[in-house]
Design an enzyme around this catalytic site. Structure first.
Site, mmCIF file in Angstrom:
data_model
loop_
_atom_site.group_PDB
_atom_site.id
_atom_site.type_symbol
_atom_site.label_atom_id
_atom_site.label_comp_id
_atom_site.label_asym_id
_atom_site.label_seq_id
_atom_site.Cartn_x
_atom_site.Cartn_y
_atom_site.Cartn_z
ATOM 1 N N HIS A 174 33.385 59.234 46.252
ATOM 2 C CA HIS A 174 33.870 60.317 45.519
ATOM 3 C C HIS A 174 35.373 60.335 45.634
ATOM 4 C CE1 HIS A 174 34.765 64.703 45.065
ATOM 5 N NE2 HIS A 174 35.331 64.585 46.334
ATOM 6 N N CYS A 206 34.016 63.572 39.316
ATOM 7 C CA CYS A 206 35.348 63.403 40.419
ATOM 8 C C CYS A 206 36.061 62.370 39.935
ATOM 9 C CB CYS A 206 34.867 63.558 41.745
ATOM 10 S SG CYS A 206 33.991 62.015 42.069
#
Length: 333
Positions: free
Chosen positions: A91, A207
């Site tokens: 992430h 992301c």
């Protein structure tokens, strides 16, 4: 809503007359819709320590120097630690620090209702769908070092540049607008093959996309970005023959055979399974979908596409290294 419908009709008409131009551009909206109350995050609520919706941290002084950081941690590290790093599923986020005040803050763009809910719909008893596929920007004060500098070698808290308070504030206003108009999370990147000259049919919007887009726009607003930085981004790729446009859900239901296969496909991926036995059965069906029958229905910009996946590599998680210089462009994005 009426404007979106007209744009969708125009898009479908263009495809019919002129053919498809790849990649299909990501469609923005005029304002963020309300998230369906049926949708629930599950393991953890969205942005639990963050500010209210659309809140932004601004620099207090135009002459301040705002340092920029690239942040990276394993997906679901709050529950599974570094497990996902072993599969290079990471992430990404951006961090900032004011040299004048010492204040630092984090910005993450991710799923409102977690990854699986964003990637596949919930199939209701009447065979209609509910999509929980919104993503949004989470802004909160502080950069939690233990999150981004974890035990995984892939974790990252690295300074990548700096900019003036004035230029940062202009960028922050852009980030608010970006968040309000780019609202749908797209998990998949779809390519024609795994080679260097592959055609990209659909690009993910996730992301990592926010970080790439954000760094690009910071540079455009005058940020000094360190030229020797290399960043790696996780992509979940499908490799397919040229996708076939099916249209909207209402168009698909006109063909009973197609509709039955379509519903059966998505029902296997529905995350709301009553028993463990149902999940095991679905996992076997999902494996068959990717690696034996090699077919996929993709939802992108409110329409559906059918894809026949490639025989050799239908699905692959990649962790591409991207030189930061190749990201930066002096153009509107």
């Amino acid at each position: 809503m009426m404007i979106i419908q007209y744009l969708l009709i125009a898009f479908l008409s263009f495809i019919t007359v002129y053919g498809t131009q790849w990649p299909i551009p990501y469609e923005r909206v005029t304002s963020r819709p309300t998230n369906n109350p049926y949708c629930q995050a599950g393991l953890i609520t969205f942005c639990p320590t963050g500010k209210t919706e659309d809140a932004m941290v601004y620099a207090e002084d135009d002459d301040d120097i705002i340092e920029i950081f690239a942040l990276k941690k394993p997906v679901w590290s709050f529950k599974f630690g570094d497990l996902m790093a072993k599969f290079k599923v990471m992430h990404d986020a951006l961090g900032f620090r004011s040299q004048k005040t010492g204040l630092n803050w984090t910005m993450e763009w991710y799923e409102l209702d977690q990854l699986f809910n964003c990637t596949f719909p919930h199939v209701l008893r009447d065979d209609s769908f509910i999509w929980c596929n919104q993503g949004a920007l989470c802004v909160y004060e502080g950069i939690v070092d233990s999150l981004w500098n974890g035990t995984s070698d892939l974790s990252m808290l690295k300074k990548v540049g700096q900019t003036s308070g004035k230029n940062y504030n202009a960028w922050a206003s852009w980030a608010v607008n970006d968040n309000n108009t780019g609202v749908y999370y797209e998990t998949w990147s779809v390519y024609s093959d795994n080679g260097p000259n592959a055609t990209i049919y659909f690009d993910s919007y996730d992301c990592a996309s926010f970080v790439i887009r954000g760094l690009n726009q910071l540079y455009r607003y005058g940020a000094e970005i360190l030229p020797n930085i290399h960043l790696n981004y996780t992509r979940i790729n499908l490799y397919a023959y040229e996708p076939q446009l099916l249209g909207t859900y209402n168009q698909i239901i006109q063909n009973k055979t197609l509709h039955k296969d379509f519903i059966n496909f998505y029902r296997e991926f529905d995350s709301k399974k009553p028993t463990t036995e149902d999940w095991i059965k679905s996992l076997l069906e999902i494996y068959e979908t990717f690696f034996i029958s090699r077919r996929f229905y993709l939802y992108f910009n409110n329409v559906y596409w059918y894809m026949r996946l490639k025989e050799t590599t239908p699905l692959k998680i990649t962790f591409y290294e991207i030189p930061i210089g190749s990201i930066l462009k002096n153009e509107i994005i």
